[in-house]
Scaffold this motif. Structure first.
Motif, mmCIF file in Angstrom:
data_model
loop_
_atom_site.group_PDB
_atom_site.id
_atom_site.type_symbol
_atom_site.label_atom_id
_atom_site.label_comp_id
_atom_site.label_asym_id
_atom_site.label_seq_id
_atom_site.Cartn_x
_atom_site.Cartn_y
_atom_site.Cartn_z
ATOM 1 N N ALA A 34 0.872 -1.181 0.000
ATOM 2 C CA ALA A 34 0.000 0.000 0.000
ATOM 3 C C ALA A 34 0.908 1.229 0.000
ATOM 4 N N VAL A 35 0.932 1.933 -1.092
ATOM 5 C CA VAL A 35 1.869 3.047 -1.250
ATOM 6 C C VAL A 35 1.119 4.373 -1.196
ATOM 7 N N THR A 36 1.573 5.235 -0.327
ATOM 8 C CA THR A 36 0.927 6.541 -0.183
ATOM 9 C C THR A 36 1.615 7.566 -1.084
ATOM 10 N N VAL A 37 0.809 8.299 -1.825
ATOM 11 C CA VAL A 37 1.350 9.370 -2.658
ATOM 12 C C VAL A 37 1.086 10.696 -1.943
ATOM 13 N N PRO A 38 2.093 11.569 -1.841
ATOM 14 C CA PRO A 38 1.876 12.841 -1.152
ATOM 15 C C PRO A 38 0.709 13.616 -1.781
ATOM 16 N N PRO A 39 -0.032 14.353 -0.962
ATOM 17 C CA PRO A 39 -1.179 15.098 -1.481
ATOM 18 C C PRO A 39 -0.762 16.009 -2.638
ATOM 19 N N GLY A 40 -1.632 16.109 -3.642
ATOM 20 C CA GLY A 40 -1.359 17.008 -4.766
ATOM 21 C C GLY A 40 -0.409 16.420 -5.792
ATOM 22 N N HIS A 41 -0.035 15.155 -5.601
ATOM 23 C CA HIS A 41 0.902 14.524 -6.534
ATOM 24 C C HIS A 41 0.230 13.419 -7.348
ATOM 25 N N THR A 42 0.859 13.112 -8.463
ATOM 26 C CA THR A 42 0.410 12.038 -9.346
ATOM 27 C C THR A 42 1.441 10.932 -9.303
ATOM 28 N N LEU A 43 0.968 9.684 -9.384
ATOM 29 C CA LEU A 43 1.885 8.558 -9.453
ATOM 30 C C LEU A 43 2.381 8.396 -10.889
ATOM 31 N N VAL A 44 3.690 8.293 -11.052
ATOM 32 C CA VAL A 44 4.299 8.033 -12.363
ATOM 33 C C VAL A 44 4.805 6.600 -12.326
ATOM 34 N N VAL A 45 4.426 5.802 -13.302
ATOM 35 C CA VAL A 45 4.707 4.362 -13.282
ATOM 36 C C VAL A 45 5.466 3.944 -14.530
ATOM 37 N N THR A 46 6.489 3.137 -14.348
ATOM 38 C CA THR A 46 7.245 2.657 -15.500
ATOM 39 C C THR A 46 7.705 1.235 -15.250
ATOM 40 N N SER A 47 7.954 0.488 -16.305
ATOM 41 C CA SER A 47 8.413 -0.884 -16.145
ATOM 42 C C SER A 47 9.391 -1.233 -17.251
ATOM 43 N N ASP A 48 10.449 -1.918 -16.889
ATOM 44 C CA ASP A 48 11.452 -2.358 -17.855
ATOM 45 C C ASP A 48 11.904 -3.759 -17.496
ATOM 46 N N ALA A 49 11.973 -4.620 -18.483
ATOM 47 C CA ALA A 49 12.403 -6.002 -18.271
ATOM 48 C C ALA A 49 13.791 -6.204 -18.854
ATOM 49 N N LEU A 50 14.565 -7.059 -18.228
ATOM 50 C CA LEU A 50 15.905 -7.397 -18.720
ATOM 51 C C LEU A 50 16.010 -8.912 -18.872
ATOM 52 N N VAL A 51 16.490 -9.350 -20.015
ATOM 53 C CA VAL A 51 16.651 -10.779 -20.284
ATOM 54 C C VAL A 51 18.135 -11.075 -20.476
ATOM 55 N N ALA A 52 18.629 -12.109 -19.779
ATOM 56 C CA ALA A 52 20.044 -12.489 -19.928
ATOM 57 C C ALA A 52 20.327 -12.837 -21.379
ATOM 58 N N GLY A 53 21.424 -12.327 -21.892
ATOM 59 C CA GLY A 53 21.786 -12.603 -23.280
ATOM 60 C C GLY A 53 21.225 -11.591 -24.247
ATOM 61 N N VAL A 54 20.258 -10.776 -23.775
ATOM 62 C CA VAL A 54 19.681 -9.743 -24.641
ATOM 63 C C VAL A 54 20.017 -8.354 -24.103
ATOM 64 N N HIS A 55 19.647 -8.110 -22.832
ATOM 65 C CA HIS A 55 19.844 -6.787 -22.251
ATOM 66 C C HIS A 55 21.067 -6.712 -21.358
ATOM 67 N N PHE A 56 21.578 -7.859 -21.006
ATOM 68 C CA PHE A 56 22.865 -7.891 -20.314
ATOM 69 C C PHE A 56 23.562 -9.165 -20.759
ATOM 70 N N LEU A 57 24.844 -9.231 -20.529
ATOM 71 C CA LEU A 57 25.600 -10.367 -21.029
ATOM 72 C C LEU A 57 25.590 -11.452 -19.965
ATOM 73 N N ALA A 58 25.580 -12.691 -20.420
ATOM 74 C CA ALA A 58 25.395 -13.818 -19.504
ATOM 75 C C ALA A 58 26.442 -13.826 -18.386
ATOM 76 N N ASN A 59 27.637 -13.294 -18.645
ATOM 77 C CA ASN A 59 28.664 -13.307 -17.593
ATOM 78 C C ASN A 59 28.786 -11.984 -16.833
ATOM 79 N N ASP A 60 27.826 -11.079 -17.005
ATOM 80 C CA ASP A 60 27.817 -9.854 -16.196
ATOM 81 C C ASP A 60 27.626 -10.228 -14.726
#
Ligand code: ADP
Ligand code: MG
Length: 336
Positions: free
Chosen positions: A36-62
């Motif tokens: 349950a996340v409280t947002v300060p009064p007068g503010h809007t929630l900004v939401v973002t999502s990013d996925a990372l897959v081994a071998g695509v977005h990072f190297l397998a030996n990182d």
């Protein structure tokens, strides 16, 4: 997580992730069904999502630490580009059989460090096993004063175009990792590779751009492609001056040695700098922000009117040192 010999799902959550949620009241120490996340009064929630897959977005030996940092930081960068203040995040992890306790320990320690640095807390997630490559997905939440979020669509003809930090380092770092950069010194290679592994989300800068910048985006696909996104959504075109492009000492050395080229720098992704437009008279205020944050903010071009005949694929022009329009094949990373 049934068939593995290491800690099970609940043990992983309790041991590695609950501590990351400890000082966030609404996370309930990761013992409830949701947060349950409280947002300060007068503010809007900004939401973002990013996925990372081994071998695509990072190297397998990182390393686990680098993977954790990258996953959280790319999301923080999206919050920064909206002008949002980081608040909380969730973490969905699909782990492979090879994931062991040492990996989880390093992963969680890296998240803890970045949580402190950027003021964000873990509030939930999911932990599953996968036969495929290790995959992680973070959803980050931030807040801005209602109606003040920075949008890609707010650029206007006459705006100046600015970018934070330096451009092209991550793309050169990736080349160094994959093929080597013989022309660069070991120290320069370290700098470039570091920029690829650990981008610095410009969170403090993004917040301060609220009310000052018109349009903003973070440079993930490549400078030209991302400026193209601003142009598309704003219905404008842009001209950037190659000679004004802020380069790190390492990138400059690589260029001078003939080992890197301008297309790599202008179209390579993963820099996670902020690219934004603002009225030209904002430059003084931006110089103050730059000095306060010890972060270069460089004017690199201008927004111009878009003509109906403009090729929608070529809304961004680049002029070289002699003022000639350069041609540039391809304009950024495409996933499909
Ligand atoms: P549910 O079955 O209700 O989805 P889970 O057993 O998957 O619950 O998760 C229990 C709690 O642990 C939830 O609060 C969830 O948000 C949290 N959690 C699970 N995995 C993670 C993770 N990787 N990171 C953070 N929190 C997690
Ligand atoms: Mg679950």
């Amino acid at each position: 997580m049934t068939q593995q010999t290491g800690p099970g799902e609940f043990e992983i959550i309790r041991r590695f992730f609950a501590p990351l949620a400890a000082d966030m009241p609404g996370a309930f120490e990761l013992t409830d069904d949701a947060a349950a996340v409280t947002v300060p009064p007068g503010h809007t929630l900004v939401v973002t999502s990013d996925a990372l897959v081994a071998g695509v977005h990072f190297l397998a030996n990182d390393t686990a630490a680098d993977v954790a940092a990258k996953a959280l930081r790319v999301n923080l960068s999206d919050l920064a580009s909206m002008g949002a203040d980081p608040l909380a995040y969730t973490l969905a992890l699909a782990l492979t059989r090879e994931t062991n306790v040492a990996w989880l320990e390093a992963f969680a320690a890296s998240l803890a460090e970045d949580q402190r640095q950027f003021g964000i807390r873990l509030v939930g997630g999911d932990t599953v096993a996968t036969p495929g490559p290790l995959t992680l997905s973070i959803c980050a939440f931030g807040c801005v004063r209602q109606g003040t979020e920075l949008r890609r669509s707010a650029a206007r003809p006459g705006d100046a175009i600015f970018v934070t930090g330096t451009i092209g380092d991550a793309a050169l770092g990736l080349i160094a990792l994959q093929k080597g950069l013989a022309a660069a010194t070991a120290a320069d290679c370290d700098v470039l590779v570091g920029r690829y592994h650990r981008p610095t989300p410009r969170v403090a800068c993004g917040r301060r751009l609220v009310g000052l910048a018109h349009a903003a985006i973070d440079v993930s696909d490549g400078l030209l492609a991302d400026l193209g996104h601003i142009c598309e959504t704003s219905g404008v075109a842009a001209v950037v001056e190659r000679e004004r492009m802020p380069l790190s000492g390492a990138a400059r050395a690589v260029l001078a040695a003939g080992a890197g080229d301008w297309p790599t720098i202008l179209t390579g992704g993963d820099d996670y700098e902020l690219l934004f437009t603002a009225p030209p008279d904002a430059e003084m205020a931006l110089a103050e922000i730059s000095a306060m944050l010890d972060l270069p903010i460089t004017r690199i071009g201008r927004v111009v009117e878009r003509h109906p005949a403009d090729n929608p694929e070529r809304l961004v022009g680049v002029v070289d040192g002699q003022g000639r329009m350069m041609t540039m094949a391809g304009s950024g990373y495409r996933h499909f």
